[in-house]
Scaffold this active site. Sequence first.
Site, PDB file in Angstrom:
ATOM      1  N   ASP A 152      -4.233  -4.151  -8.459  1.00 14.25           N
ATOM      2  CA  ASP A 152      -4.636  -2.742  -8.361  1.00 14.25           C
ATOM      3  C   ASP A 152      -3.748  -1.848  -9.236  1.00 14.25           C
ATOM      4  O   ASP A 152      -3.104  -0.918  -8.750  1.00 14.25           O
ATOM      5  CB  ASP A 152      -4.567  -2.303  -6.895  1.00 14.25           C
ATOM      6  CG  ASP A 152      -5.385  -1.052  -6.605  1.00 14.25           C
ATOM      7  OD1 ASP A 152      -6.461  -0.901  -7.213  1.00 14.25           O
ATOM      8  OD2 ASP A 152      -4.938  -0.235  -5.780  1.00 14.25           O
ATOM      9  N   ARG A 191      -9.645  -4.743  -1.529  1.00 13.18           N
ATOM     10  CA  ARG A 191     -10.278  -5.641  -0.561  1.00 13.18           C
ATOM     11  C   ARG A 191     -11.798  -5.606  -0.715  1.00 13.18           C
ATOM     12  O   ARG A 191     -12.469  -6.645  -0.639  1.00 13.18           O
ATOM     13  CB  ARG A 191      -9.877  -5.253   0.861  1.00 13.18           C
ATOM     14  CG  ARG A 191      -8.441  -5.616   1.222  1.00 13.18           C
ATOM     15  CD  ARG A 191      -8.072  -5.065   2.582  1.00 13.18           C
ATOM     16  NE  ARG A 191      -6.693  -5.361   2.948  1.00 13.18           N
ATOM     17  CZ  ARG A 191      -6.020  -4.699   3.880  1.00 13.18           C
ATOM     18  NH1 ARG A 191      -6.604  -3.700   4.545  1.00 13.18           N
ATOM     19  NH2 ARG A 191      -4.773  -5.021   4.155  1.00 13.18           N
ATOM     20  N   ARG A 233      10.546  -7.927  10.044  1.00 11.92           N
ATOM     21  CA  ARG A 233       9.781  -6.837  10.644  1.00 11.92           C
ATOM     22  C   ARG A 233       9.136  -7.355  11.919  1.00 11.92           C
ATOM     23  O   ARG A 233       9.046  -8.563  12.137  1.00 11.92           O
ATOM     24  CB  ARG A 233       8.729  -6.272   9.682  1.00 11.92           C
ATOM     25  CG  ARG A 233       7.640  -7.236   9.295  1.00 11.92           C
ATOM     26  CD  ARG A 233       6.631  -6.629   8.304  1.00 11.92           C
ATOM     27  NE  ARG A 233       5.882  -5.538   8.894  1.00 11.92           N
ATOM     28  CZ  ARG A 233       4.805  -4.986   8.312  1.00 11.92           C
ATOM     29  NH1 ARG A 233       4.402  -5.415   7.125  1.00 11.92           N
ATOM     30  NH2 ARG A 233       4.147  -4.008   8.895  1.00 11.92           N
ATOM     31  N   ASP A 281      -7.755  -0.820   8.072  1.00  9.60           N
ATOM     32  CA  ASP A 281      -7.974  -2.181   8.558  1.00  9.60           C
ATOM     33  C   ASP A 281      -8.284  -2.194  10.050  1.00  9.60           C
ATOM     34  O   ASP A 281      -9.029  -3.050  10.529  1.00  9.60           O
ATOM     35  CB  ASP A 281      -6.782  -3.086   8.244  1.00  9.60           C
ATOM     36  CG  ASP A 281      -5.450  -2.488   8.663  1.00  9.60           C
ATOM     37  OD1 ASP A 281      -5.403  -1.295   9.023  1.00  9.60           O
ATOM     38  OD2 ASP A 281      -4.437  -3.206   8.596  1.00  9.60           O
TER      39      ASP A 281
END
Length: 396
Positions: A38, A74, A124, A176
């Site tokens: 991208d 996506r 994370r 999402d």
Amino acid sequence: MSVIIGAYEAMPYLVECLASVEAQTIDPGRMEVIAVDDGSTDGTGECLEEFAARVPIPVTVIRQENSGGPSGPRNVGLAKATGRYVFFLDADDRLGPEALERMVAMADRNGTDVVLGRVEGVNRTAPKSMWGQTLDRTDVFSSNIKFTLSAQKLFRRALLDRHGMRFDESLWTGEDAVFTLEAYLRADGVSVLADYTCYYLVGRDDGKHVTKTGGYALRFDSARALMKLIADMVPAGDRRDLLMVRPFLITLLPQFGPKFLTDAEEVRRHKFELAKPLMDAYWTPGVARRLKVHERLRLHLVAMQRADLLLDVVKFVKAKRQAAAVLEKRGTRLYLVYPHFRSPKAGIPDEMYLADAREARAFEGYREAAANSFPRRALRKIRRMLPRKGFGTAAA
């Protein structure tokens, strides 16, 4: 099956991501990779092209101008996909070696349209509540899958095509969540693969996995979109309330957490303005009773547009003080004394402070109202209807 990778400024994390794709145990002839660069400037595109030239897996690399978010890449990848299943892999994360083989097998075996593979966080946090056990077939109402709405799932492509499902490119965060929840609701069954780590969610040192541009207003956009989807697809009632817990708790409530204390007055007013139509449309007693006391109380004050009272509650919560307990009804009713409890001036209903059994069990002296349960009441009624045998009763 099709693995769709949207990539932007993904180096050096992309190297391990692609290595995890190459290491998959599924037959390379059963998969394809569609990678969309991208508009990267850090060598991401070149890395993808080198990968495509080297591996036995069919790889399509698409390079485009930056779209500004993950939805565009996506959607481009999804339009090119030819596999029975699609899996959205973020370019800074990686797969467990057997992930695709196991997830495809599970979907084939159970005929389910979505498969969740266990996720583990690397530097994370990752969602945890849905991995208690492997479930061959479940749905969004019968499990905790509503608390993992990221796109990193296996989706049956026929489901997505049948309903024209694509990621909302107008959303800059939470896109999402809307896509995945719609898939859950439309799916003919969802499987949960909890006994093998399929996906490693990697925390980047530069923090670029977190959407920051545009600030807090984006979170309200995300909450609005998710709440509207739920309202459009699920009739009013317990099932809708159950799903509404997710956007209220995960997306909206953090805007009225500790950060609210340091927000400028103008930002506080704006947050209340953004929240008002959402509270008016979707905040119900059924949602409220499913939350902990401090969560329910804060959202009630947002609904009432009482920023002055909310500040006191947020300060109390931030200090991590334990609220005192008030036991009533012979210990079967427990209230937590957060600020403004039974204050005539504040006028907050007692129900906002009433702990449910799960929260109340932590307090000494609380006992669940088992004596008032339906089975006990029914048993007492039956006993009253039975003929009594007392002293002095004549023998037959």
